[in-house]
Motif scaffolding. Structure first.
Motif, mmCIF file in Angstrom:
data_model
loop_
_atom_site.group_PDB
_atom_site.id
_atom_site.type_symbol
_atom_site.label_atom_id
_atom_site.label_comp_id
_atom_site.label_asym_id
_atom_site.label_seq_id
_atom_site.Cartn_x
_atom_site.Cartn_y
_atom_site.Cartn_z
ATOM 1 N N GLU A 1 -4.987 -8.031 61.684
ATOM 2 C CA GLU A 1 -4.278 -7.895 62.967
ATOM 3 C C GLU A 1 -4.789 -6.679 63.735
ATOM 4 O OE1 GLU A 1 -0.181 -8.189 61.731
ATOM 5 O OE2 GLU A 1 -0.621 -10.276 61.151
ATOM 6 N N ALA A 2 -5.019 -5.582 63.007
ATOM 7 C CA ALA A 2 -5.500 -4.355 63.669
ATOM 8 C C ALA A 2 -6.884 -4.577 64.261
ATOM 9 C CB ALA A 2 -5.528 -3.203 62.665
ATOM 10 N N LEU A 3 -7.752 -5.253 63.527
ATOM 11 C CA LEU A 3 -9.114 -5.454 64.045
ATOM 12 C C LEU A 3 -9.088 -6.390 65.257
ATOM 13 C CD1 LEU A 3 -12.092 -4.890 63.915
ATOM 14 C CD2 LEU A 3 -12.345 -6.655 62.163
ATOM 15 N N ILE A 4 -8.332 -7.462 65.151
ATOM 16 C CA ILE A 4 -8.264 -8.418 66.278
ATOM 17 C C ILE A 4 -7.777 -7.695 67.539
ATOM 18 C CG2 ILE A 4 -7.007 -10.467 67.119
ATOM 19 C CD1 ILE A 4 -7.195 -11.485 64.109
ATOM 20 N N GLY B 1 -19.940 -4.869 61.873
ATOM 21 C CA GLY B 1 -20.350 -3.512 61.530
ATOM 22 C C GLY B 1 -19.149 -2.589 61.423
ATOM 23 N N PHE B 2 -17.944 -3.183 61.388
ATOM 24 C CA PHE B 2 -16.709 -2.395 61.367
ATOM 25 C C PHE B 2 -16.577 -1.683 60.019
ATOM 26 C CE2 PHE B 2 -16.249 -6.378 63.758
ATOM 27 C CZ PHE B 2 -16.295 -5.835 65.041
ATOM 28 N N ALA B 3 -16.403 -0.373 60.089
ATOM 29 C CA ALA B 3 -16.489 0.452 58.876
ATOM 30 C C ALA B 3 -15.159 0.527 58.125
ATOM 31 C CB ALA B 3 -16.926 1.862 59.266
ATOM 32 N N ALA B 4 -15.252 0.894 56.873
ATOM 33 C CA ALA B 4 -14.041 1.087 56.065
ATOM 34 C C ALA B 4 -14.351 2.093 54.966
ATOM 35 C CB ALA B 4 -13.618 -0.240 55.445
ATOM 36 N N PRO B 5 -13.332 2.835 54.522
ATOM 37 C CA PRO B 5 -13.565 3.750 53.403
ATOM 38 C C PRO B 5 -13.844 2.946 52.135
ATOM 39 C CG PRO B 5 -11.221 3.641 53.944
ATOM 40 C CD PRO B 5 -11.940 2.833 54.975
ATOM 41 N N HIS B 6 -14.621 3.526 51.230
ATOM 42 C CA HIS B 6 -14.906 2.822 49.974
ATOM 43 C C HIS B 6 -14.768 3.801 48.800
ATOM 44 C CE1 HIS B 6 -16.637 -0.128 47.252
ATOM 45 N NE2 HIS B 6 -17.446 0.808 46.788
ATOM 46 N N GLY B 7 -13.805 3.538 47.943
ATOM 47 C CA GLY B 7 -13.681 4.329 46.727
ATOM 48 C C GLY B 7 -13.156 5.732 46.938
ATOM 49 N N GLN C 1 -10.413 2.596 59.866
ATOM 50 C CA GLN C 1 -11.081 3.178 61.029
ATOM 51 C C GLN C 1 -10.439 2.643 62.312
ATOM 52 O OE1 GLN C 1 -13.996 4.820 60.232
ATOM 53 N NE2 GLN C 1 -14.578 5.344 62.323
ATOM 54 N N LEU C 2 -10.373 3.483 63.331
ATOM 55 C CA LEU C 2 -9.901 2.974 64.624
ATOM 56 C C LEU C 2 -11.019 3.105 65.641
ATOM 57 C CD1 LEU C 2 -6.235 4.269 64.774
ATOM 58 C CD2 LEU C 2 -7.050 1.937 64.350
#
Ligand SMILES: Cc1ncc(COP(=O)(O)O)c(C=O)c1O
Length: 410
Positions: A28-31, A223-229, A235-236
């Motif tokens: 929902e946030a990405l959309i 290419g939408f980023a996200a934290p990993h580990g 990300q906004l």
């Protein structure tokens, strides 16, 4: 912490725990940050778990798939075949045929060979698939893992497109309906991401004009980023929607009425933050002045792609699942495998690590278990054939199969 302790007690460790509501919230946030009207494909390569995928289907996503395993996972999760898009630089005849027979009609095509292959298999199956030409264009990505604008297995470079136009005239059973770009992954810098996606919009318009193809669908990738580990929030991209809307208005003015329809793709943004890996420490030992914590999960369960240098191990920031006040100790967190490569994280502060302590690795819902090297893309494992002289004594294939031991009501 209590919930994690309880889950670990009940199901054992190592355990991947997925919060389905977080996956839905991420979608929902990405959309909400994307220009509208547009659609979003969930890239099952990030996490093909059927419940995670079904949760994303319920938010309105389509399925971006790259193997027969991912096709099966998408269909299991309830995606209709007509909401699936097949992508990928290596497509076997069998995989393409199965997708056509299952009713999939949209394919991203990356080479002349793939165009001819799809046309041939479409004739053989009596189907009429549509094609997005994947572009390898210049002018993208200052950040993230760049996948365009240089020699690669992905897509058609501008110089190759004239040759493609000649082939298109001969291929009767497939119809090019648009273009596909996927320029970079994990682009945390908003300006860089906007540049990448704007360049993709420009490339789509140029190809339409140069090839005079119908442009009914433009898939801009993501290419939408996200934290990993490591701990961290989604990300906004507060300016993304307005700036891409402006660019779409300039380059492809009909897009507001679906001419062309615009779509995006995401795996990690949609699933990274929903997943946690919970593991137990099997041993804690000193070696030549350093402390090693040996966990029951290693690079076989997380960070398989790290072994290929894609993920920086130093980015993994485990959290202690125990509530302990002791001063943290810097440890190297390693897995149980008999190889020095089995290193999850170096110099990580852990509070009072001891055998039996639980450790949580946060934000690993994307590219976690599925990105273990044999699990990635849900592709079949190789067959193993044994010979005595020239006599085959056996041929076996290890199966990776998801077994549901307990399913509970929502
Ligand atoms: C064509 C394509 N689509 C989607 C993705 C998913 O990327 P991400 O998980 O970073 O959103 C990838 C990743 O490499 C890709 O190559």
């Amino acid at each position: 912490v209590t919930a994690i302790r309880e889950l670990a007690r009940r199901y054992g460790t190592p355990a991947y725990v997925y919060q389905l509501d977080e996956a839905a919230a991420a979608a929902e946030a990405l959309i909400a940050q994307l220009p509208q009207p547009s659609s979003l494909y969930f890239s099952l390569k990030a996490n093909p778990h059927p419940e995670v995928a079904a949760t994303l289907r319920e938010t309105g996503c389509g399925a971006e798939i790259s193997s027969t395993g991912e096709l099966a996972a998408a269909l299991d999760a309830g995606f209709p075949a007509e909401r699936c898009l097949v992508t990928g630089p290596g497509k076997a005849d069998d995989e393409t045929r199965e997708a056509l027979q299952a009713g999939v009609r949209l394919f991203s095509v990356e080479s002349v060979h793939q165009l001819c292959q799809l046309d041939r298999l479409a004739r053989a199956t009596g189907t009429w698939p549509e094609v997005l030409l994947r572009l390898n264009f210049d002018g993208a990505a200052r950040a993230g893992l760049r996948m365009t604008g240089r020699p690669s297995q992905f897509g058609f470079a501008a110089t190759e497109l004239a040759g493609v136009a000649n082939h298109l005239r001969e291929l009767r059973q497939i119809r090019v309906c648009g273009v596909h770009t996927f320029a970079a992954t994990n682009v945390a810098d908003e300006d860089a991401l906007i540049d990448v996606l704007s360049a993709s919009i420009g490339a789509a318009r140029q190809v339409r004009d140069a090839l005079r193809i119908e442009l009914r669908h433009v898939d801009l990738g993501g290419g939408f980023a996200a934290p990993h580990g490591r701990p961290g929030k989604r990300q906004l991209y507060p300016a993304l929607r307005a700036r891409l809307t402006e660019r779409l208005d300039q380059e492809l003015p009909g897009w507001r009425h679906g001419d062309p329809a615009v779509s995006f793709e995401s795996g990690r943004y949609l699933t990274a933050t929903c997943g946690t890996l919970v593991c137990s420490l099997l041993d804690v030992k000193e070696s030549c002045g350093r402390t090693f914590a040996v966990a029951d999960a290693g690079v076989n369960h997380l960070g398989g792609l790290a072994a290929t240098g894609r993920v920086l191990r130093s980015q993994l920031r485990p959290l202690m699942a125990a509530e302990l006040d002791d001063d943290p100790v810097d440890v190297d967190l390693v897995g149980p495998l008999c190889t020095p490569v089995d290193l999850l994280s170096t110099a990580m502060p852990l509070s009072a690590p001891r055998p039996g302590s639980l450790v949580e690795l946060p934000n690993v819902g994307a590219y976690g278990l599925t990105a273990s090297l044999v699990g990635f893309l849900s592709r079949p494992l190789p067959v193993e054939v044994c010979l005595r002289g020239d006599r085959v004594t056996s041929s076996t294939r290890l199966q990776l199969r998801r077994i549901t031991s307990e399913r509970q009501g929502a």
